[in-house]
Design a protein around this motif. Structure first.
Motif, PDB file in Angstrom:
ATOM      1  N   VAL A 113      91.057 -51.952 -28.921  1.00  0.00           N
ATOM      2  CA  VAL A 113      90.354 -53.190 -29.270  1.00  0.00           C
ATOM      3  C   VAL A 113      89.657 -53.011 -30.613  1.00  0.00           C
ATOM      4  N   SER A 114      89.974 -53.889 -31.547  1.00  0.00           N
ATOM      5  CA  SER A 114      89.299 -53.924 -32.845  1.00  0.00           C
ATOM      6  C   SER A 114      88.155 -54.923 -32.753  1.00  0.00           C
ATOM      7  N   ALA A 115      86.942 -54.478 -33.095  1.00  0.00           N
ATOM      8  CA  ALA A 115      85.767 -55.343 -32.924  1.00  0.00           C
ATOM      9  C   ALA A 115      84.829 -55.226 -34.110  1.00  0.00           C
ATOM     10  N   ASN A 116      84.286 -56.369 -34.532  1.00  0.00           N
ATOM     11  CA  ASN A 116      83.198 -56.380 -35.504  1.00  0.00           C
ATOM     12  C   ASN A 116      81.988 -55.753 -34.817  1.00  0.00           C
ATOM     13  N   PRO A 117      81.485 -54.611 -35.307  1.00  0.00           N
ATOM     14  CA  PRO A 117      80.419 -53.928 -34.571  1.00  0.00           C
ATOM     15  C   PRO A 117      79.142 -54.743 -34.458  1.00  0.00           C
ATOM     16  N   LEU A 118      78.885 -55.625 -35.422  1.00  0.00           N
ATOM     17  CA  LEU A 118      77.684 -56.448 -35.344  1.00  0.00           C
ATOM     18  C   LEU A 118      77.750 -57.400 -34.152  1.00  0.00           C
ATOM     19  N   SER A 119      78.944 -57.872 -33.827  1.00  0.00           N
ATOM     20  CA  SER A 119      79.093 -58.799 -32.702  1.00  0.00           C
ATOM     21  C   SER A 119      78.733 -58.140 -31.372  1.00  0.00           C
ATOM     22  N   LEU A 120      78.786 -56.801 -31.341  1.00  0.00           N
ATOM     23  CA  LEU A 120      78.531 -56.089 -30.088  1.00  0.00           C
ATOM     24  C   LEU A 120      77.053 -56.081 -29.726  1.00  0.00           C
ATOM     25  N   GLY A 121      76.207 -56.644 -30.618  1.00  0.00           N
ATOM     26  CA  GLY A 121      74.815 -56.865 -30.252  1.00  0.00           C
ATOM     27  C   GLY A 121      74.665 -57.905 -29.166  1.00  0.00           C
ATOM     28  N   VAL A 122      75.671 -58.794 -29.007  1.00  0.00           N
ATOM     29  CA  VAL A 122      75.603 -59.827 -27.966  1.00  0.00           C
ATOM     30  C   VAL A 122      76.857 -59.882 -27.101  1.00  0.00           C
ATOM     31  N   LEU A 123      77.972 -59.367 -27.601  1.00  0.00           N
ATOM     32  CA  LEU A 123      79.222 -59.470 -26.849  1.00  0.00           C
ATOM     33  C   LEU A 123      79.478 -58.205 -26.038  1.00  0.00           C
ATOM     34  N   LYS A 124      80.278 -58.335 -24.988  1.00  0.00           N
ATOM     35  CA  LYS A 124      80.653 -57.208 -24.138  1.00  0.00           C
ATOM     36  C   LYS A 124      81.407 -56.184 -24.974  1.00  0.00           C
ATOM     37  N   PRO A 125      81.002 -54.904 -24.969  1.00  0.00           N
ATOM     38  CA  PRO A 125      81.662 -53.901 -25.806  1.00  0.00           C
ATOM     39  C   PRO A 125      83.045 -53.533 -25.284  1.00  0.00           C
ATOM     40  N   PRO A 126      83.909 -53.015 -26.151  1.00  0.00           N
ATOM     41  CA  PRO A 126      85.277 -52.668 -25.732  1.00  0.00           C
ATOM     42  C   PRO A 126      85.321 -51.725 -24.533  1.00  0.00           C
ATOM     43  N   GLY A 127      84.394 -50.760 -24.478  1.00  0.00           N
ATOM     44  CA  GLY A 127      84.396 -49.824 -23.356  1.00  0.00           C
ATOM     45  C   GLY A 127      84.246 -50.506 -22.023  1.00  0.00           C
ATOM     46  N   GLU A 128      83.443 -51.578 -21.970  1.00  0.00           N
ATOM     47  CA  GLU A 128      83.247 -52.307 -20.713  1.00  0.00           C
ATOM     48  C   GLU A 128      84.452 -53.167 -20.358  1.00  0.00           C
ATOM     49  N   TRP A 129      85.284 -53.484 -21.340  1.00  0.00           N
ATOM     50  CA  TRP A 129      86.533 -54.197 -21.051  1.00  0.00           C
ATOM     51  C   TRP A 129      87.594 -53.232 -20.522  1.00  0.00           C
ATOM     52  N   GLY A 130      87.304 -51.926 -20.572  1.00  0.00           N
ATOM     53  CA  GLY A 130      88.290 -50.929 -20.144  1.00  0.00           C
ATOM     54  C   GLY A 130      89.143 -50.406 -21.278  1.00  0.00           C
ATOM     55  N   ALA A 131      88.745 -50.676 -22.524  1.00  0.00           N
ATOM     56  CA  ALA A 131      89.521 -50.197 -23.671  1.00  0.00           C
ATOM     57  C   ALA A 131      89.494 -48.672 -23.724  1.00  0.00           C
TER      58      ALA A 131
END
Length: 385
Positions: free
Chosen positions: A239-257
């Motif tokens: 999962v590619s993620a904007n790290p700033l968004s992880l302040g409010v969004l579910k992180p990739p690890g919790e999605w099972g990435a």
């Protein structure tokens, strides 16, 4: 001739060096250069200016830049408020003059900065291990694809979403263009990945599936239950993620990435006309020994004090192409330090607040555009930026 003023050699120094070289003049020293290639007349460039004149000239040129409007052309690379402490720490000569620490134990400050970067990126992404940073977010995706292919036996295929950043798709294509690796695109649907289509493409030989959230449209992907289906196929979820968004969004690890990647430009780095930035990669601990690039570890020195070192990888990792887990290996230590200082300055609550500001302001602008112009929303999906 204008450079002579900046060279430290005296006439005596020059005579000594010429004598050691066995020649009498500078012209003799360069006698091997064909006469037609030797510069006989001065270069056609203006005379030099004084420091003050140069400053005024640069000031006049800078004044022509139109810096007031907010730019939305970055496709993920945007201006964010950067605390002054970031520039202050980066301006310390101990950091900005340091190169990659091969003689690692001599560079404790650099190594601690790397170690803190790894720790914070793991905390943001919800995964267990991180490396010292990568060239940028696009090459990080290619590195993650290589990791997947090296980790899944008899795999030769990578599935990736059409909603990845267009530059990421280009870099993936370039990286694997002359290798026996199949890249298959999963189509988008209504601004997000078509997960039904993804499931039909899962089969033996697929090493990894690459998704981006928020994706290139800004839309947040819903990955509920997807990791289980990908793991049942024996593949890895990247999962590619904007790290700033992880302040409010579910992180990739919790999605099972299994692997999270991205770019830290949003964490304390200006757009800089397109770079430099930092690629991050984090993964489940079982993949630690397949991680690309450098990894900083924490230990104790012989006096029992906390000490930092490069760990788990031999130096051949960086000099023997055929044995390396990565053939890019660029470490963005100074820019990664900027992101580390940014994260440390804001802390957990600060990162959440900044992420919420991004979310609210994006939705405020979206609402005003729909109210006051003739534009219509391209997709009706939850979005971050």
């Amino acid at each position: 001739k204008s450079m002579i003023a900046y060279l430290p050699h005296t006439e005596e120094d020059i005579k000594t060096m010429l004598a050691a070289a066995g020649v009498g003049t500078v012209e003799e020293l360069f006698a091997d250069i064909p006469a037609e290639l030797v510069l006989k007349d001065p270069l056609e460039i203006p005379e030099g200016l004084s420091e003050y004149e140069v400053y005024k000239r640069m000031q006049a040129l800078a004044a022509r830049n139109n810096v007031e409007p907010v730019s939305f052309l970055g496709c993920g690379s945007y201006e964010h408020i950067i605390p002054a402490v970031v520039g202050h720490i980066l301006a310390r000569s101990e950091f900005y003059t340091s190169y990659t620490p091969y003689q690692a134990e001599m560079s404790q400050g650099i190594l601690q900065g790397i170690f803190e970067f790894q720790t914070m990126i793991c905390e943001l992404t919800g995964l267990e291990v991180s490396n010292a940073s990568l060239y940028d977010g696009h090459t990080a995706v290619s590195e993650a694809a290589v990791l997947a292919l090296n980790s899944v036996r008899r795999s030769d295929t990578i599935l990736y979403s059409a909603t990845l950043h267009p530059f990421t798709r280009q870099v993936l294509g370039t990286h694997f263009s002359n290798l026996p690796v199949r890249l298959e695109e999963i189509p988008g649907k209504d601004g997000r990945t078509d997960l039904d289509e993804l499931e039909t493409k899962l089969r033996p030989g697929v090493g990894g599936v690459i998704l981006q959230s928020p994706n290139c449209h800004g839309a947040v992907e819903d990955l509920t239950g997807l990791a289980d289906k990908i793991h049942e196929n024996g593949s890895l979820l990247i999962v590619s993620a904007n790290p700033l968004s992880l302040g409010v969004l579910k992180p990739p690890g919790e999605w099972g990435a299994d692997v999270a990647v991205g770019d830290t430009q949003s964490l304390g780095l200006p757009p800089y006309f397109g770079g430099p930035s930092v690629g991050y990669i984090t993964a489940a601990e079982k993949l630690l020994r397949k991680m690309p690039g450098r990894i900083a570890g924490q230990s104790l020195d012989r006096e029992g004090a906390r000490a930092f070192l490069l760990t788990l990888q031999a130096r051949e990792q960086h000099i023997k192409r055929e044995r390396a887990t990565s053939n890019i290996c660029s470490n963005q230590a100074l820019a990664a330090l900027a992101s580390t200082v940014y994260l440390a300055a804001l802390g957990k609550q600060g990162i959440r607040e900044v992420a919420e500001q991004n979310l609210r302001k994006a939705h405020y602008l979206h609402g005003r555009l729909l109210e006051e112009t003739s534009v219509r929303a391209l997709y009706e999906q939850p979005f971050f930026n």
